[in-house]
Design a protein around this motif. Structure first.
Motif, mmCIF file in Angstrom:
data_model
loop_
_atom_site.group_PDB
_atom_site.id
_atom_site.type_symbol
_atom_site.label_atom_id
_atom_site.label_comp_id
_atom_site.label_asym_id
_atom_site.label_seq_id
_atom_site.Cartn_x
_atom_site.Cartn_y
_atom_site.Cartn_z
ATOM 1 N N PHE A 76 0.918 -1.146 -0.052
ATOM 2 C CA PHE A 76 -0.046 -0.074 -0.053
ATOM 3 C C PHE A 76 1.024 1.167 -0.004
ATOM 4 N N HIS A 77 1.924 1.293 0.753
ATOM 5 C CA HIS A 77 2.744 2.407 0.800
ATOM 6 C C HIS A 77 3.592 2.593 -0.397
ATOM 7 N N LEU A 78 3.860 1.734 -1.153
ATOM 8 C CA LEU A 78 4.595 1.787 -2.431
ATOM 9 C C LEU A 78 3.544 2.388 -3.493
ATOM 10 N N LEU A 79 2.320 1.842 -3.488
ATOM 11 C CA LEU A 79 1.207 2.450 -4.266
ATOM 12 C C LEU A 79 1.229 3.793 -4.153
ATOM 13 N N ARG A 80 1.078 4.441 -2.876
ATOM 14 C CA ARG A 80 0.615 5.409 -2.524
ATOM 15 C C ARG A 80 1.809 6.472 -2.790
ATOM 16 N N LEU A 81 3.060 6.169 -2.732
ATOM 17 C CA LEU A 81 4.328 6.614 -3.160
ATOM 18 C C LEU A 81 4.049 7.078 -4.698
ATOM 19 N N LEU A 82 3.824 6.086 -5.443
ATOM 20 C CA LEU A 82 3.698 5.893 -7.022
ATOM 21 C C LEU A 82 2.666 7.118 -7.430
ATOM 22 N N ALA A 83 1.501 7.007 -6.563
ATOM 23 C CA ALA A 83 0.178 7.685 -6.891
ATOM 24 C C ALA A 83 0.644 9.091 -6.690
ATOM 25 N N ALA A 84 1.397 9.415 -5.425
ATOM 26 C CA ALA A 84 1.710 10.996 -5.269
ATOM 27 C C ALA A 84 2.531 11.270 -6.429
ATOM 28 N N VAL A 85 3.677 10.658 -6.604
ATOM 29 C CA VAL A 85 4.673 11.011 -7.855
ATOM 30 C C VAL A 85 3.500 11.322 -8.922
ATOM 31 N N GLN A 86 3.017 10.593 -9.497
ATOM 32 C CA GLN A 86 2.179 10.694 -10.836
ATOM 33 C C GLN A 86 1.120 11.889 -10.561
ATOM 34 N N ALA A 87 0.416 12.013 -9.264
ATOM 35 C CA ALA A 87 -0.195 13.024 -9.430
ATOM 36 C C ALA A 87 0.162 14.474 -9.542
ATOM 37 N N GLU A 123 -5.897 5.698 -8.961
ATOM 38 C CA GLU A 123 -6.569 7.169 -8.992
ATOM 39 C C GLU A 123 -6.964 7.786 -7.532
ATOM 40 N N VAL A 124 -7.540 7.040 -6.698
ATOM 41 C CA VAL A 124 -7.851 7.197 -5.276
ATOM 42 C C VAL A 124 -6.969 7.573 -4.541
ATOM 43 N N LEU A 125 -5.564 6.977 -4.405
ATOM 44 C CA LEU A 125 -4.492 7.237 -3.830
ATOM 45 C C LEU A 125 -3.933 8.504 -4.295
ATOM 46 N N ALA A 126 -4.175 8.806 -5.414
ATOM 47 C CA ALA A 126 -3.400 9.975 -5.917
ATOM 48 C C ALA A 126 -4.553 11.472 -5.565
ATOM 49 N N MET A 127 -5.967 11.059 -5.752
ATOM 50 C CA MET A 127 -6.809 11.795 -5.111
ATOM 51 C C MET A 127 -6.647 12.510 -3.674
ATOM 52 N N TYR A 128 -6.101 11.549 -2.610
ATOM 53 C CA TYR A 128 -5.902 11.677 -1.273
ATOM 54 C C TYR A 128 -4.267 12.155 -0.995
ATOM 55 N N SER A 129 -3.757 12.496 -2.008
ATOM 56 C CA SER A 129 -2.299 12.851 -1.765
ATOM 57 C C SER A 129 -2.105 14.127 -1.702
ATOM 58 N N PRO A 174 -12.365 14.476 2.499
ATOM 59 C CA PRO A 174 -12.372 15.577 2.620
ATOM 60 C C PRO A 174 -11.831 16.622 1.841
ATOM 61 N N ARG A 175 -10.547 16.109 1.402
ATOM 62 C CA ARG A 175 -9.892 17.003 0.399
ATOM 63 C C ARG A 175 -10.598 16.934 -0.871
ATOM 64 N N MET A 176 -11.484 16.332 -1.235
ATOM 65 C CA MET A 176 -12.266 16.191 -2.561
ATOM 66 C C MET A 176 -13.530 16.936 -2.398
ATOM 67 N N GLY A 177 -13.808 17.656 -1.195
ATOM 68 C CA GLY A 177 -15.129 18.214 -1.183
ATOM 69 C C GLY A 177 -16.126 17.464 -0.693
ATOM 70 N N LEU A 178 -15.545 16.336 0.096
ATOM 71 C CA LEU A 178 -16.801 15.272 0.420
ATOM 72 C C LEU A 178 -16.857 15.223 1.701
ATOM 73 N N ASN A 179 -17.852 14.623 2.150
ATOM 74 C CA ASN A 179 -17.975 14.564 3.789
ATOM 75 C C ASN A 179 -17.609 12.901 3.998
ATOM 76 N N ALA A 180 -16.691 12.573 4.848
ATOM 77 C CA ALA A 180 -16.318 11.181 5.232
ATOM 78 C C ALA A 180 -17.205 10.801 6.398
ATOM 79 N N ILE A 181 -17.814 9.484 6.231
ATOM 80 C CA ILE A 181 -18.408 9.012 7.174
ATOM 81 C C ILE A 181 -17.935 7.427 7.545
#
Length: 298
Positions: free
Chosen positions: A12-23, A86-92, A166-173
């Motif tokens: 997961f952390h490796l994917l998150r890093l890749l997503a952040a770089v590409q974002a 995409e989701v990981l990039a959205m939250y980066s 919330p970074r996407m303008g959404l409420n998290a439940i």
């Protein structure tokens, strides 16, 4: 933490890093990377791929080695990994909601508008088909009050979704703890808001239903919410994947609060099953839910 959990969390952390770089290069770059990642995932997931192919052949009554099942699986891996990245990039923190919304098209907004006019809130059902959070972000950018229900996973660091959504303008439940989540969902619906929830989320306990020719627990939460509030039930169905995700909002049948809960859950299960059977190439068969259960005749 077990070795398996450690490996999953490191992945997961490796994917998150890749997503952040590409974002930093934009959603198009994230999409391309996710597509390539899914192709490689499919290529190297030997045992899982073979097992899933056999199950699809059985489910759809196809001969052994059927090329159509192979194509469905390759597409499913590719699109699922694209959506995850995409989701990981959205939250980066490197993408704006407007950038995400541009990569998603949504039709049927007249259906959504009429449902909201009833004043009882809207339960918007989703699948693990495409990037549903991008769809929700698209709605939020248009001014719709959208909340996304999320469930924590052992492979993801605590609070990841609660901070990212919330970074996407959404409420998290949060779905857990259940008491807290239910209170927030009821409040949202009573306030006339929209709750986006994945009906096909894997759970350990639920109401057993026949789903894609298997007996497996289905979440009772959506049915209970609809029965208690009388909210409108809509679905966001994936209707296209290239070059952008395309979703269409559909009106679904209402639930009778006096009918048995099992009957209400069964109605929602049939709603969830239909698009998967229509477009098996878009559902994430490999995401640890349906595949691990035996067929009913076993």
């Amino acid at each position: 933490m077990t070795l398996r959990q450690f490996r999953r969390r490191m992945g997961f952390h490796l994917l998150r890093l890749l997503a952040a770089v590409q974002a930093r290069r934009g959603m198009a770059a994230v999409r391309r990377s996710g597509d390539r990642l899914g192709r490689w995932h499919h290529r190297f997931a030997f045992q899982q791929r073979r097992s899933l192919r056999r199950q699809l052949e059985r489910l759809f009554d196809r001969p052994a080695g059927d090329p159509q099942c192979r194509q469905w699986l390759e597409s499913a891996y590719r699109l699922s990994d694209r959506a995850i990245l995409e989701v990981l990039a959205m939250y980066s923190g490197h993408l704006t909601p407007a950038e995400v919304a541009e990569g998603c098209e949504v039709t049927g907004l007249d259906v959504l508008g009429k449902a909201l006019e009833q004043g009882r809130g809207v339960l918007l059902l989703g699948w693990h088909m495409g990037n549903g959070v991008a769809m929700a972000t698209h709605l939020a950018e248009r001014g719709y009050p959208v909340s996304v229900v999320h469930r924590e996973s052992n492979k993801i660091q605590p609070g990841f979704y609660a901070r990212g959504i919330p970074r996407m303008g959404l409420n998290a439940i949060p779905a857990q703890p259940a008491a807290v989540g239910v209170r927030q969902m009821l409040k949202t619906l009573k306030g006339g808001g929209i709750i986006y929830i994945l009906m096909d989320q894997g759970i350990k306990r639920g109401v057993e239903q026949r789903f894609l020719n298997k007996r497996m627990p289905m979440p009772p939460g959506p049915a209970e919410l609809a029965r208690r509030t009388g909210c409108e039930i809509l679905s966001a169905r994936l209707c296209g994947v290239e070059p952008n995700w395309r979703f269409e909002i559909h009106q679904e049948a209402t639930l009778d609060k006096n009918e048995p809960l099992e009957q209400s859950v069964e109605k929602l299960t049939r709603i969830m099953e239909a698009p998967i059977l229509e477009h098996p190439e878009w559902w994430s068969w490999h995401q640890r839910r349906w595949a691990r259960y035996p067929f009913i005749s076993d």
